[in-house]
Design an enzyme around this catalytic site. Structure first.
Site, mmCIF file in Angstrom:
data_model
loop_
_atom_site.group_PDB
_atom_site.id
_atom_site.type_symbol
_atom_site.label_atom_id
_atom_site.label_comp_id
_atom_site.label_asym_id
_atom_site.label_seq_id
_atom_site.Cartn_x
_atom_site.Cartn_y
_atom_site.Cartn_z
ATOM 1 N N GLY B 71 0.716 -1.152 0.130
ATOM 2 C CA GLY B 71 -0.120 -0.167 0.051
ATOM 3 C C GLY B 71 0.806 1.317 0.030
ATOM 4 O O GLY B 71 0.541 2.272 -0.632
ATOM 5 N N THR B 72 2.019 1.266 0.713
ATOM 6 C CA THR B 72 2.893 2.323 0.727
ATOM 7 C C THR B 72 3.381 2.873 -0.415
ATOM 8 O O THR B 72 3.474 3.841 -0.710
ATOM 9 C CB THR B 72 3.889 2.188 1.770
ATOM 10 O OG1 THR B 72 3.295 1.964 3.175
ATOM 11 C CG2 THR B 72 4.931 3.423 2.268
ATOM 12 N N ASN B 150 -8.045 3.732 9.135
ATOM 13 C CA ASN B 150 -7.535 2.377 9.433
ATOM 14 C C ASN B 150 -7.996 2.322 10.955
ATOM 15 O O ASN B 150 -7.793 1.057 11.533
ATOM 16 C CB ASN B 150 -6.019 2.198 9.187
ATOM 17 C CG ASN B 150 -5.263 3.478 9.611
ATOM 18 O OD1 ASN B 150 -5.535 4.441 9.134
ATOM 19 N ND2 ASN B 150 -4.289 3.340 10.669
ATOM 20 N N GLN B 178 -8.005 0.401 3.572
ATOM 21 C CA GLN B 178 -9.016 -0.281 4.503
ATOM 22 C C GLN B 178 -10.130 -0.249 3.829
ATOM 23 O O GLN B 178 -11.132 -1.147 4.218
ATOM 24 C CB GLN B 178 -9.056 0.554 5.719
ATOM 25 C CG GLN B 178 -7.626 0.949 6.422
ATOM 26 C CD GLN B 178 -7.369 -0.754 7.364
ATOM 27 O OE1 GLN B 178 -8.077 -1.789 7.045
ATOM 28 N NE2 GLN B 178 -6.107 -0.601 7.551
ATOM 29 N N SER B 198 -3.585 -2.567 -0.795
ATOM 30 C CA SER B 198 -2.750 -3.779 -0.503
ATOM 31 C C SER B 198 -3.172 -5.008 -0.183
ATOM 32 O O SER B 198 -4.660 -5.211 0.204
ATOM 33 C CB SER B 198 -2.266 -3.118 0.961
ATOM 34 O OG SER B 198 -1.558 -4.279 1.749
ATOM 35 N N GLY B 199 -2.671 -5.944 -0.611
ATOM 36 C CA GLY B 199 -3.040 -7.456 -0.583
ATOM 37 C C GLY B 199 -3.431 -7.958 0.631
ATOM 38 O O GLY B 199 -4.253 -8.820 0.897
ATOM 39 N N HIS B 200 -2.387 -7.665 1.588
ATOM 40 C CA HIS B 200 -2.432 -8.469 2.997
ATOM 41 C C HIS B 200 -3.677 -7.858 3.846
ATOM 42 O O HIS B 200 -3.973 -8.338 4.850
ATOM 43 C CB HIS B 200 -1.046 -8.210 3.674
ATOM 44 C CG HIS B 200 -0.767 -7.078 4.309
ATOM 45 N ND1 HIS B 200 -1.072 -6.797 5.770
ATOM 46 C CD2 HIS B 200 -0.352 -6.044 3.631
ATOM 47 C CE1 HIS B 200 -0.520 -5.553 5.787
ATOM 48 N NE2 HIS B 200 -0.461 -4.951 5.012
ATOM 49 N N THR B 236 10.418 -7.275 -12.675
ATOM 50 C CA THR B 236 9.862 -8.476 -13.023
ATOM 51 C C THR B 236 8.447 -8.574 -12.079
ATOM 52 O O THR B 236 8.462 -8.424 -10.869
ATOM 53 C CB THR B 236 10.683 -9.585 -12.819
ATOM 54 O OG1 THR B 236 11.894 -9.459 -13.457
ATOM 55 C CG2 THR B 236 10.174 -11.042 -13.158
ATOM 56 N N CYS B 324 1.963 4.457 23.979
ATOM 57 C CA CYS B 324 2.964 3.161 24.368
ATOM 58 C C CYS B 324 3.275 2.005 23.462
ATOM 59 O O CYS B 324 4.322 1.450 23.258
ATOM 60 C CB CYS B 324 2.790 2.613 25.832
ATOM 61 S SG CYS B 324 2.873 3.774 27.162
#
Lengths: 280, 393
Positions: B71-72, B150, B178, B198-200, B236, B324
């Protein structure tokens, strides 16, 4: 995911001494909701003026809760004089270490303890003049100075890890740099570690001083982190002869460390032709 | 230990069907589609089919699909590839709640002389479209606004935004990471020039993404090299992953209805159940315009990392906008942009579901989370103060 030790996890999941003491002899409170962590520490003294009951309440992440729990275990049974000698490093050590980004949790423990002791003695905390350096987290120059000195900090990033100062808008980074420079003033001003310009030859004295300095400042602290050490035995021209100490003396990869780390560092800071050998 | 994975906005499990179709491309079908021999030919056909399936999911033509690595990369390619085509224009419009892939890039471009307008959001995470209208100028090179957030799942009115931007003749990019696979998208119907995803996040593996580029859009490639992807991205083709993504997009299209019914039902049950069981809990974001799988909740006076670790000890995987957890010291820029008070931002937890979740998962969370919050509130110095103060009133 943070790499917390088993001891941190244990003190987080099963925190010791949670609560607040009614009518305490000393109470200290540091941090705030806005900052993301806060600790309220209260204790009671026995007739010998030893801390015999201590309780905490903490808002914060796992390491903040674990650090507070560890602090209460550390101060139990101690006199105020003994307790005030506890440093943030003692808290981290008790927990088997904290990730560097979380060291500020141990500093928060130490600050709360100092505040509670001052409260017990009826002193006004921070009587000295101070100036807020980091407005995002409300951290003063005094707090930064103390963390820099006690933890041997040299970069703004380290100061942020230990005190949170500089972790917000980053506007105070130049001021933090100034404080670090002020604390290490004398050392930073002697440009011993500045490698001379290419082509300029070092005198023998200069070379030896530079080797010694590099060993002390760059190499030994890193070896000591793993329980190792070395001793400078002799310098013959560009040959540096050392003896391995601590865990280095029986470490199977000591040769590798010697060539890849010690020698490489000396080449970087002194001259390219340096070789390092172990004393026969 | 039971695993309840409700962090699907972070990443998703690869669907078993996806993994299955990818396998042959790691041993028998290893050819380079550019090769002239039969080993090239046998993978060429499958990659064409995969491209069609991806295009179908978002209502695009196959030639408008450019495969990327993530995605980035898609966001970077879209933004930098557009700016290069408008060297005289030095103004970018985006929002304060973008993903770091866009947000950090905008900050980077700002340091390099671009003027960046970051549109603000209200307490519910909504944009003010008048602010967008007012921000557009003759100097504006690009508008980049995310489809869905997100952290909160809040969706922006991309159709309306597209029309506003188009009417001024300015290229429009949307980060669709998203949104794709969770809500129906149709590029034929909306005026978006570029959309990255993005695929994941859609049950394909990590390492593959897509940049949709509408026909006729001016674009310069980020990766310059071979003729792959019609010269829009050299390198490729990652055939096994392209095939996997094709399958994942086909499945996503089939599951869209389920996503919007069963998953939404589970999300609502979780949200409602937690609001009923845990006092002083807030929902972050506009509940009307939201992805069906996401809910962001804030549990006041406790800190997110502590909640996550205790959940994790029970096999529950979620995430938080607390300071945190990220390694930074400040809570999520999204929640801050929304003006969520610190008391709540530090204690925010995001649950993001997928079709692989079951109602038993939801029941398990509803059973396990309330005692965790109670325990942490007992440790928190602010909770008793708050209770004391409210009982006096």
């Amino acid at each position: 995911m943070w790499d917390y030790t088993e001891k941190v996890k244990d003190h987080f999941v099963n925190p010791r001494n949670v609560g607040e003491i009614d009518d305490p002899d000393g109470i200290g409170e540091v941090g705030s909701l806005a900052c993301g962590d806060a600790l309220r520490l209260s204790f009671k003294l026995d007739e010998d003026r030893r801390i015999n009951d201590v309780k905490f309440k903490t808002f914060g992440c796992a390491s903040a809760i674990a650090s507070s729990s560890a602090l209460t275990e550390l101060v139990k049974g101690k006199t105020l004089e003994q307790a005030e000698k506890i440093t943030n490093n003692d808290i981290a050590k008790y927990l088997g270490g904290l990730p560097e980004e979380k060291m500020h949790c141990s500093v928060m423990g130490r600050e709360a303890l100092a505040a509670a002791i001052a409260n017990c003695r009826g002193e006004e905390r921070e009587k000295e003049e101070f100036e807020i350096v980091c407005n995002c987290f409300g951290i003063s120059d005094r707090e930064i100075e103390r963390a820099v000195k006690e933890n041997n900090l040299h970069t703004v990033e380290q100061v942020t890890h230990y005190t949170k100062a500089g972790g917000g808008c980053e506007g105070c980074h130049p001021k933090i740099r100034d404080i670090i420079a002020k604390v290490w003033g004398e050392k930073e001003e002697t440009p011993v570690l500045a490698k001379p310009a290419k082509g300029k030859k070092l005198t023998n004295i200069q070379r030896m001083r530079l080797i010694e300095e590099t060993l002390e400042r760059e190499i030994k602290p890193a070896l000591r982190q793993d329980g190792g050490d070395l001793e400078l035995i002799d310098i013959e021209g560009s040959r540096v002869i050392v003896a391995l100490r601590g865990t280095c003396s029986f470490c199977p990869s000591a040769d590798f460390t010697l060539k890849q780390y010690v020698e490489a560092k000396l080449k970087e800071f002194v001259t390219d032709d340096i070789t390092v050998e172990v004393e026969e | 230990m039971r695993t309840v994975y409700v962090d699907n906005n972070a990443t998703t499990q690869v669907a078993p069907e996806v993994f299955e179709v990818m396998k042959p491309f790691f041993h028998d079908l290893y050819g380079n589609p550019s090769s002239m021999h039969f080993k090239g030919g046998e993978v060429q056909k499958t990659s064409v089919e995969a491209r069609e399936k991806v295009a179908d999911l978002i209502g695009a033509s196959p030639d408008e699909i450019v495969f990327t690595s993530c995605g980035t990369e898609g966001d970077n390619a879209a933004i930098r590839g557009t700016l290069e085509n408008y060297p005289g224009k030095r103004h970018i419009i985006s929002t304060r709640v973008e993903h770091p892939a866009v947000w950090t890039l905008c900050k980077y471009l700002e340091k390099r002389g671009y003027r960046v307008t970051m549109l603000s959001v209200d307490r519910e995470g909504r944009l003010d479209l008048d602010e967008l209208r007012a921000a557009i100028s003759d100097n504006t090179a690009l508008v980049s606004i995310m489809y869905a957030n997100n952290e909160t799942g809040v969706t922006f009115p991309i159709e309306e935004i597209g029309q506003i931007v188009k009417s001024r003749g300015i290229p429009f990019h949307t980060d669709g990471v998203q949104a794709v696979g969770k809500i129906p998208l149709d590029m034929k119907r909306i005026t978006v020039d570029m959309l990255s995803f993005s695929g994941h996040k859609v049950h394909a593996p990590k390492g593959i993404g897509v940049l949709y580029i509408r026909r006729g859009t001016k674009f310069s490639p980020l990766l310059i090299g071979g003729h792959q992807e019609k010269g829009r991205r050299g390198g490729t083709e990652n055939i096994p992953y392209i095939v996997g993504l094709g399958k994942a997009c086909q499945l996503a299209a089939r599951h869209l209805e389920e996503e919007n019914n069963r998953v939404r039902f589970m999300r609502d049950k979780l949200e409602q159940g937690l609001l009923e069981r845990i006092p002083d809990t807030l929902v972050n974001g506009d509940r009307e315009h939201r992805l069906p799988n996401t809910v962001s909740l804030s549990f006041e006076y406790v800190e997110g990392e502590s909640i996550l670790l205790l959940l994790s000890n029970l096999g529950i995987c979620a995430s938080s906008g607390s300071a945190c957890t990220s390694g930074s010291l400040e809570p999520s820029h999204v929640l801050r942009a929304m003006g969520i008070p610190f008391t709540a931002a530090h204690g925010s937890i995001r649950f993001s579901l997928s079709i692989y979740n079951t109602e038993e998962d939801i029941d398990y969370i509803l059973e396990q989370l309330p005692p965790i919050i109670e325990k942490l509130r007992d440790i928190s110095p602010f909770w008793r103060d708050y209770i004391k103060a409210s009982s006096k009133q």
